[in-house]
Design an enzyme around this catalytic site. Structure first.
Site, PDB file in Angstrom:
ATOM      1  N   HIS A 237      32.664  54.348   9.127  1.00  0.00           N
ATOM      2  CA  HIS A 237      33.827  54.158   9.988  1.00  0.00           C
ATOM      3  C   HIS A 237      33.290  53.567  11.297  1.00  0.00           C
ATOM      4  CE1 HIS A 237      35.823  57.467   7.436  1.00  0.00           C
ATOM      5  NE2 HIS A 237      36.207  56.270   7.029  1.00  0.00           N
TER       6      HIS A 237
ATOM      7  N   GLU B  32      32.799  55.372  14.615  1.00  0.00           N
ATOM      8  CA  GLU B  32      32.064  56.642  14.660  1.00  0.00           C
ATOM      9  C   GLU B  32      30.589  56.276  14.799  1.00  0.00           C
ATOM     10  OE1 GLU B  32      33.423  58.782  11.165  1.00  0.00           O
ATOM     11  OE2 GLU B  32      35.513  58.431  11.734  1.00  0.00           O
TER      12      GLU B  32
ATOM     13  N   HIS C 252      29.020  60.548  10.006  1.00  0.00           N
ATOM     14  CA  HIS C 252      30.330  60.258  10.617  1.00  0.00           C
ATOM     15  C   HIS C 252      30.426  60.994  11.955  1.00  0.00           C
ATOM     16  CE1 HIS C 252      32.583  58.598   6.995  1.00  0.00           C
ATOM     17  NE2 HIS C 252      31.436  58.996   6.467  1.00  0.00           N
TER      18      HIS C 252
ATOM     19  N   GLU D 259      29.105  65.187   9.968  1.00  0.00           N
ATOM     20  CA  GLU D 259      29.873  64.851  11.170  1.00  0.00           C
ATOM     21  C   GLU D 259      29.022  65.272  12.359  1.00  0.00           C
ATOM     22  OE1 GLU D 259      32.943  63.506  11.078  1.00  0.00           O
ATOM     23  OE2 GLU D 259      33.475  63.745   8.959  1.00  0.00           O
TER      24      GLU D 259
HETATM   25 ZN   LIG Z   1      34.449  59.055   9.362  1.00  0.00          ZN
END
Ligand SMILES: [Zn+2]
Ligand SMILES: *[C@@H]1O[C@H](CO)[C@@H](O)[C@H](O)[C@H]1NC(C)=O
Ligand SMILES: *[C@@H]1O[C@H](CO)[C@@H](O)[C@H](O)[C@H]1NC(C)=O
Ligand SMILES: *[C@@H]1O[C@H](CO)[C@@H](O)[C@H](O)[C@H]1NC(C)=O
Length: 422
Positions: A96, A99, A203, A292
């Site tokens: 993404h 990110e 991410h 994340e």
């Molecule tokens: Zn993501």
């Protein structure tokens, strides 16, 4: 559980030896800025020039926005990595495009590995036993249009508007019409060319390590969807989160999040179909987690963001990498020692087979400590079963398989029969 047992389990996950910390940005200040895609390519070229014995760079190809997806392979004696008896790990970031933390983390990691090699025995040891493949951005077009913002979707998608983490095939979602963005196709080809034992996709937008399954149709979003390797994935996820400076601490997590030990099953958090993580595990036998790295997706202060992401994750990423050498490993050959690939490795009690994918017949099957029956099978060969294989946490157990072709045995029997009848 007694306190002593609990302490031993924590020790097994956190590990004892310490890699020496230093931040490559001290020497290369641009690593603490929001560098562009060209800087990734130039840095990789510089690392390859300075360390030709450790570094080999490539591009997965051009994106529609005319950016390369840069890849760097780092290991000792890199020119022979494809035939060496070492497992590959594959870490990617910035799927993404908005990110951003993983970009800084993986570029610094490349510098760290290449530049610590001479001085740090622990780094030499891990590079003697592991091949690192690092891709700081797999969506450079997205990043190029992203704007600094803690939330939102500016730059999230590829330039054709695809969410890459909803764009991979799944046997559960065969009816879904996927776009297969060019970037997705490049990643899929790459996964076939470079079979990895472990993977991470970085991410932002939360602070947690997420593990399969991300999306099982019959299980509601918010409910746990255990994969066949659930216990192993929990240990892998904890190896990351508990070695991270703050991921396991509720106070560091985002908003209302309360992830015990800083980990979550994907489907239990929220369901994602056609993600890369499940695809890699299901189709490529790559044990992949989604990490994340922080609450704000694209913070305003680059130096603070990339400084912190490196010191927070430095230990986690190294300890996690060691899991590529756990469980069982070995080689599949025929009777004459010729390597065999496409051999299916089956482990008792785990409904997930893996394939021998290394061109020299080497395989690695991460497993928790325990006793297993393990078999190797290949079309046209007799299946070979090894009983009661003891696996310890500290180091992988070596199990080689020499497979006998059915045709050969039949031919020998025929010959014997003929002799007897003479
Ligand atoms: Zn993501
Ligand atoms: C993207 O994929 C399409 C369809 O496969 C192809 O025609 C096009 O040339 C690709 N674009 C780039 C930049 O490679
Ligand atoms: C094992 O996994 C396969 C999918 O790979 C599934 O079809 C099958 O039902 C599973 N078997 C058991 C006993 O869970
Ligand atoms: C391994 O195989 C033996 C004999 O076939 C069986 O008794 C045993 O339960 C199996 N062990 C595991 C861990 O499945």
């Amino acid at each position: 559980m007694t306190l002593v047992t609990a302490a031993l389990i924590v020790l097994a996950v956190v590990g004892s030896n310490a890699f020496q910390f230093w931040d490559p940005a001290e020497e290369f200040p641009q690593l603490n800025t929001y560098f562009d895609n060209n800087y990734i390519g130039q840095s990789f070229e510089t690392l390859q020039e300075k360390h030709p014995d450790l570094v080999k760079i490539s591009s997965l190809g051009k994106t529609p926005g005319d950016n390369d997806i840069h890849e760097i392979t780092i290991t000792s004696d890199v020119s022979n990595w494809q035939t060496a008896n070492k497992p590959s790990v594959k870490y990617v970031a910035n799927m993404h495009g908005n990110e951003v933390r993983g970009r800084g983390l993986l570029l610094k990691f490349a510098y760290y590995l290449a530049m610590s090699y001479e001085s740090d025995q622990d780094v030499r040891d891990i590079m003697a036993t592991t091949v690192f493949h690092l891709l700081p951005t797999i969506n450079p077009d997205g990043f190029a249009t992203a704007t600094k913002s803690c939330s939102g979707v500016d730059g999230r998608y590829t330039s054709d508007g695809t969410d890459m983490n909803r764009d991979f095939p799944s046997s559960w979602q065969s009816g879904t019409r996927l776009k297969f963005a060019n970037e997705t196709k490049m990643l899929m080809n790459y996964a076939t060319r470079v079979p990895a034992v472990l993977g991470i996709s970085f991410h932002d937008g939360a602070l947690v390590t997420n593990y399969p399954w991300d999306g099982v149709p019959d299980i509601l979003s918010g409910k746990y969807a255990a994969s066949p390797d659930d216990a192993l994935f929990i240990t892998m996820a904890k190896t990351y989160s508990l070695n991270h400076k703050s991921m396991s601490k509720r106070a560091a997590q985002c908003g209302q999040d309360d992830f015990k030990d800083g980990i979550t099953n994907g489907n239990k958090w929220y369901k994602v179909f056609n993600g890369m993580q499940d695809w890699n595990y299901m189709y490529n036998d790559c044990f992949e987690v989604t990490i994340e790295l922080g609450c704000c997706k694209y913070p305003s202060d680059a130096a603070d963001t990339f400084g912190k992401v490196w010191s927070d994750n430095f230990n986690s990423i190294l300890k996690f990498s060691k899991l590529a050498n756990s469980g069982v490993k070995g080689r599949a050959t025929d009777y004459f020692g010729n390597p065999l690939t496409d051999v299916t490795i089956t482990v008792s009690g785990i409904n997930k087979t893996t394939k021998v994918r290394h061109p020299e017949g080497y395989y690695w099957r991460p497993l928790l400590g325990g006793t297993y029956n393990i078999s190797a099978s290949k079309h046209g060969y007799y299946t070979l079963a090894r009983k009661s294989i003891v696996v310890r946490e500290e180091e992988p157990t070596q199990i080689d398989f020499i497979l006998i072709p059915k045709s050969q045995v039949r031919a020998r029997k025929r010959r014997r029969r003929r002799k007897r009848s003479v």
